[in-house]
Enzyme design. Sequence first.
Site, PDB file in Angstrom:
ATOM      1  N   GLU A  10      39.653   3.823 -12.245  1.00  0.00           N
ATOM      2  CA  GLU A  10      40.853   4.357 -11.302  1.00  0.00           C
ATOM      3  C   GLU A  10      42.161   3.263 -12.988  1.00  0.00           C
ATOM      4  OE1 GLU A  10      43.365   4.069  -7.687  1.00  0.00           O
ATOM      5  OE2 GLU A  10      44.230   5.662  -9.077  1.00  0.00           O
ATOM      6  N   PHE A  65      53.036   1.814  -3.612  1.00  0.00           N
ATOM      7  CA  PHE A  65      54.446   1.876  -4.422  1.00  0.00           C
ATOM      8  C   PHE A  65      55.199   2.564  -5.250  1.00  0.00           C
ATOM      9  CE2 PHE A  65      51.193   1.000  -7.259  1.00  0.00           C
ATOM     10  CZ  PHE A  65      51.434   1.396  -8.446  1.00  0.00           C
ATOM     11  N   LYS A  93      55.794   2.151   7.776  1.00  0.00           N
ATOM     12  CA  LYS A  93      55.313   0.607   7.070  1.00  0.00           C
ATOM     13  C   LYS A  93      55.886   1.350   5.534  1.00  0.00           C
ATOM     14  CE  LYS A  93      51.889  -1.436   5.162  1.00  0.00           C
ATOM     15  NZ  LYS A  93      52.965  -2.166   4.308  1.00  0.00           N
ATOM     16  N   CYS A  99      49.370   9.792  -9.193  1.00  0.00           N
ATOM     17  CA  CYS A  99      47.654   9.984  -8.427  1.00  0.00           C
ATOM     18  C   CYS A  99      47.318  11.022  -8.911  1.00  0.00           C
ATOM     19  CB  CYS A  99      47.244   9.913  -6.907  1.00  0.00           C
ATOM     20  SG  CYS A  99      48.475  10.832  -6.248  1.00  0.00           S
ATOM     21  N   SER A 143      45.054   2.994  -2.390  1.00  0.00           N
ATOM     22  CA  SER A 143      43.468   2.885  -3.181  1.00  0.00           C
ATOM     23  C   SER A 143      43.039   3.251  -2.386  1.00  0.00           C
ATOM     24  CB  SER A 143      43.628   1.241  -4.062  1.00  0.00           C
ATOM     25  OG  SER A 143      44.252   0.128  -2.753  1.00  0.00           O
TER      26      SER A 143
HETATM   27  P1  NAD Z   1      47.598   0.296  -2.073  1.00  0.00           P
HETATM   28  O1  NAD Z   1      45.977   0.713  -1.285  1.00  0.00           O
HETATM   29  O2  NAD Z   1      47.470  -1.587  -2.229  1.00  0.00           O
HETATM   30  O3  NAD Z   1      48.888  -0.601  -0.510  1.00  0.00           O
HETATM   31  C1  NAD Z   1      49.123   0.907  -0.060  1.00  0.00           C
HETATM   32  C2  NAD Z   1      49.224   0.468   1.300  1.00  0.00           C
HETATM   33  O4  NAD Z   1      48.221  -0.474   2.468  1.00  0.00           O
HETATM   34  C3  NAD Z   1      50.263  -0.315   1.572  1.00  0.00           C
HETATM   35  O5  NAD Z   1      51.214   0.321   2.197  1.00  0.00           O
HETATM   36  C4  NAD Z   1      49.963  -1.817   1.576  1.00  0.00           C
HETATM   37  O6  NAD Z   1      50.870  -2.888   2.215  1.00  0.00           O
HETATM   38  C5  NAD Z   1      48.813  -1.393   2.374  1.00  0.00           C
HETATM   39  N1  NAD Z   1      47.261  -2.452   2.322  1.00  0.00           N
HETATM   40  C6  NAD Z   1      47.110  -3.050   1.887  1.00  0.00           C
HETATM   41  N2  NAD Z   1      46.020  -4.146   2.272  1.00  0.00           N
HETATM   42  C7  NAD Z   1      45.871  -3.854   2.876  1.00  0.00           C
HETATM   43  C8  NAD Z   1      44.990  -3.701   4.105  1.00  0.00           C
HETATM   44  N3  NAD Z   1      44.166  -4.413   3.559  1.00  0.00           N
HETATM   45  N4  NAD Z   1      45.254  -3.116   5.129  1.00  0.00           N
HETATM   46  C9  NAD Z   1      46.216  -2.590   6.044  1.00  0.00           C
HETATM   47  N5  NAD Z   1      46.744  -1.971   4.792  1.00  0.00           N
HETATM   48  C10 NAD Z   1      46.990  -3.015   3.262  1.00  0.00           C
HETATM   49  O7  NAD Z   1      47.204   0.733  -2.974  1.00  0.00           O
HETATM   50  P2  NAD Z   1      49.283   0.600  -3.631  1.00  0.00           P
HETATM   51  O8  NAD Z   1      48.618  -0.158  -5.400  1.00  0.00           O
HETATM   52  O9  NAD Z   1      50.343   0.530  -3.200  1.00  0.00           O
HETATM   53  O10 NAD Z   1      48.860   2.088  -4.658  1.00  0.00           O
HETATM   54  C11 NAD Z   1      48.781   2.281  -5.699  1.00  0.00           C
HETATM   55  C12 NAD Z   1      47.351   2.822  -5.153  1.00  0.00           C
HETATM   56  O11 NAD Z   1      47.775   4.486  -4.600  1.00  0.00           O
HETATM   57  C13 NAD Z   1      46.404   4.063  -6.152  1.00  0.00           C
HETATM   58  O12 NAD Z   1      44.959   3.558  -6.209  1.00  0.00           O
HETATM   59  C14 NAD Z   1      46.702   5.719  -6.438  1.00  0.00           C
HETATM   60  O13 NAD Z   1      45.827   5.785  -6.199  1.00  0.00           O
HETATM   61  C15 NAD Z   1      47.146   5.586  -4.967  1.00  0.00           C
HETATM   62  N6  NAD Z   1      48.120   7.122  -4.301  1.00  0.00           N
HETATM   63  C16 NAD Z   1      47.006   7.759  -3.935  1.00  0.00           C
HETATM   64  C17 NAD Z   1      47.760   9.077  -3.521  1.00  0.00           C
HETATM   65  C18 NAD Z   1      47.324  10.135  -3.337  1.00  0.00           C
HETATM   66  O14 NAD Z   1      47.847  11.191  -3.207  1.00  0.00           O
HETATM   67  N7  NAD Z   1      45.926  10.067  -3.159  1.00  0.00           N
HETATM   68  C19 NAD Z   1      49.137   9.001  -3.871  1.00  0.00           C
HETATM   69  C20 NAD Z   1      50.183   8.007  -4.369  1.00  0.00           C
HETATM   70  C21 NAD Z   1      49.239   6.752  -4.919  1.00  0.00           C
END
Ligand code: NAD
Length: 493
Positions: A393, A160, A184, A292, A237
């Site tokens: 985090e 997000f 997606k 991140c 995450s």
């Molecule tokens: P999230 O893990 O909740 O969701 C990320 C994506 O995964 C979304 O599209 C979601 O629909 C999908 N998803 C969620 N549950 C799933 C499942 N069980 N199976 C398959 N897909 C699933 O993350 P968020 O809250 O949207 O984003 C924040 C996180 O992203 C933080 O932990 C942040 O550090 C990380 N992030 C990392 C980077 C990087 O480059 N390392 C960059 C941006 C954000």
Amino acid sequence: MALLPEVKADYGKLKNFVNGEWVESSTSKYLDIENPTTAKPIGQVPMTTTDETNAAIEAAREAWQSWRETPPITRARLMFRLKEIMEGHFENIARIMVQEQGKTIDEARGETRRTIENVEVAAGIPSLMMGYNLEDGAASGIDEEAVVTPLGVFGAICPFNFPAMIPFWFWPYAVASGNTFILKSSKQVPLTQAYIFKLVEEAGFPPGVVNLLNGSHEVADAMMEHPSMKGISFVGSTPIAKYVYKKSAENGKRVQAQGGAKNSLIVMPDAVLPRTVSNMLASFYGCAGQRCLAGANLIAVGDVAEPVLNKFVEGAKKIKVGYGLDESVNMGPVVSGAAKKNILGYIEKGIEEGAKLVLDGRGIKVPGYEAGHFIGPTVFKDVTPDMTIAKDEIFGPVVAFMAMDTLDDAIEFVNSSPFGNAASIYTQSGRSAKDLRYNVHAGNIGINVGVVAAMAFFPFGGFKDSFFGDLHGQGRDAVTFYTDRKVVITRWF
Ligand code: NAD
């Protein structure tokens, strides 16, 4: 200060973009998309079904053969066209992000610039995708060459916090390389990509080459399971990154999965204090801490601890919190009520475990936006390495301040974290900077820079639990991830 006008796009029920057309999902399940500043719904996002996801992947597979036969320079020209169209919509892309994600307009403009830069770099595909050869490489009269070739359908599953940019770490490179793509977007912030995909449509990519699906894990699972998908790019995450890495690999896919972070910013006694503090404030509180690459732990080494803490808190108090469409605002809300609750839980935990709250952002009121998901700048002092707030985090505007005796202590602490996304040092000593960059296990190192944002022509990703895979997003790494090398040996009798 007056608000910039909101973008009045068609924010009803979002559609998917599949095979060159906008298609309404057959699902009965729609979720509200919320403006986190007003807490009011601004549209609805469909939870696209497995069957619909499979149909989109089939369309992408069918589009692939003629797309891979399209010369790289023709594919590149579509990128140039898309870049020009996006420039014309620059401000609208930025404002939509503010409306659905909550970041400030400056942050959103910066993100829009980074987004377009990925299109610019992908437009260099005729050079980026070149293979190599060696005359008489196999034996006298037998030449050998490595031809770089696309593989089929790839997809990305996105988080997000960067609604515009993160999808662009991936799809422009995959598509320019001759693959077709399923994106997606995040169900929390789907409007930005819905807007951008109107521009993708206008650029004129052939039907099926780039597809946008809205939804949740059901779409992600279908992407990871479908036999026609060649690979998955993921950002989110750490627990979900691990799951995606494992599941994609089990299904025979290439996978790159970027996870969470807990970044430390280390201040040495010889740091240039005023500039260090303003740079750190932007790192910790930019995007309300939801990056991140955001700073999370502030470590002061030696006798600089007190002045650093005092100046940092003084600066944090001046941060203006509000609606990001007000250009004088420095920090917006966090993305949702659930995110706010989670962050408040961590603040409680910090107090419970004995850290001292020197700046408390709970209870902040933003006039006119009382329902918004705001948390003000928050600072804990007397944090110790074993505390939850030093390790987990939090992904919000909460700073854990620690004083340490030596740089070695700080590096040891940084390396004890399961995360390895970024670490920064503020110093005038080349020796200290070298010690950090050499010894820290993290993918992004900042020297007097608190947000180690890699440009589009460099790879981006972390180490340890911040990244699962080998090739990163952006630039040459992305092209290598989305292609393979076919070795050809030629002899003419
Ligand atoms: P999230 O893990 O909740 O969701 C990320 C994506 O995964 C979304 O599209 C979601 O629909 C999908 N998803 C969620 N549950 C799933 C499942 N069980 N199976 C398959 N897909 C699933 O993350 P968020 O809250 O949207 O984003 C924040 C996180 O992203 C933080 O932990 C942040 O550090 C990380 N992030 C990392 C980077 C990087 O480059 N390392 C960059 C941006 C954000």
